[in-house]
Write an enzyme that holds these catalytic residues in place. Sequence first.
Site, PDB file in Angstrom:
ATOM      1  CB  ALA A  75      -0.926   0.005   1.212  1.00 47.97           C
ATOM      2  CE  LYS A  76       5.446   5.037  -1.014  1.00 49.66           C
ATOM      3  NZ  LYS A  76       6.630   4.444  -0.361  1.00 49.66           N
ATOM      4  CB  ALA A  77      -1.017   7.267   1.553  1.00 52.51           C
TER       5      ALA A  77
END
Length: 372
Positions: A75-77
């Site tokens: 995941a990444k933001a």
Amino acid sequence: MDVLQLMDEWGPEKVVCVSDRRTGMKGVLVIDNTARGMGKGGTRMSPHVTVAEIARLARVMTWKWAGVDLFFGGAKAGIVFDPASPGKEAALRAFARKLSNEVPREYVLGLDMGLTERDAAIVQDELSDRGAMMGAPAQLGGLPYDELGVTGFGVAEVADELMVLRGKRVAVQGFGAVGAAAAKRFAELGAVVVAVSSVHGALVDSNGLDVAQLLKLRAEIGDLAVKEYGGVRELGAELRVPCDVLVPAAMQDVIDAELAGELDTTLVVEGANLPTSVAAQEVLAQRGITVVPDFIANAGGVVAAAFGMDARYSPFPVNPATVLDAVSSKLRANAANVIVEARNRGTTTHVAARELAQDRVLAAMKLRGRVA
């Protein structure tokens, strides 16, 4: 862009875009694949963040967690905002509030470009949850990745596993959290650091730079350290200097096929995410230059994050020495294994590492019934 075009057999499973009219903040969370565990990855802040960029980096996290065989998902933001703006804290708090449905139940934020340990503390405060973001200061019970330099430390350990570093020449592109920590560890291992760079230019000295002096200057004036040190050259010189080990530890997409044909090195250890193109990787393999892929070489941060995740609600702090020992042993073993696998499979190291990671993710997907 059409977000649906990002989706393939691996993910993303969820893309959440948020905005805040008061601060002007825009942001995105991409949860790529959770077959091996909940989403965990860094959060970056930049005026130039895009959904496609974050999705690409979320996929890297999927392979990174699987590559080190630790049980979290990719995941990444990203936050579209200037980290130098006086409105940074307000924008960060707005971003955290907007994602309170996902954080920390489905995703735990981490430090990446544009965010600091204090920012992690701000997010924890905004959500009243110590487990909402990793990388908070030690005074709050966090594991301070940047202070420990876990990613750069791991990069140097990987290089030392594949090549005894004492007396070897090392060039490091980038002198941020990763590049500076890598240079420090390279010097401790007896290597001669012949080049470093920041956004303000490159330093090159075939006799070796004074790493201790550079680190002191960086602590005082940040990226301007290279200019204060003196003798600064144009950016790119650090990539072309003759060396035994080259560490691209700045931004993605910096080495293309043309530059790969010009590099004068024996070993490339990818400190940054996605610094080489696929064509460049093939050129380097044809030239006999060994490349340690990003999600193997710079996985020190995820090993540290695993410790942090394990202890995020514990009253007992994590012992940094334990973390560094684990980073060293895990990354050295993984790097050596990938080199052997690439040779046995007749592929580039990137292909071999990704296939190993994919095998692990696919096995988990099958066991969960997500694929036939």
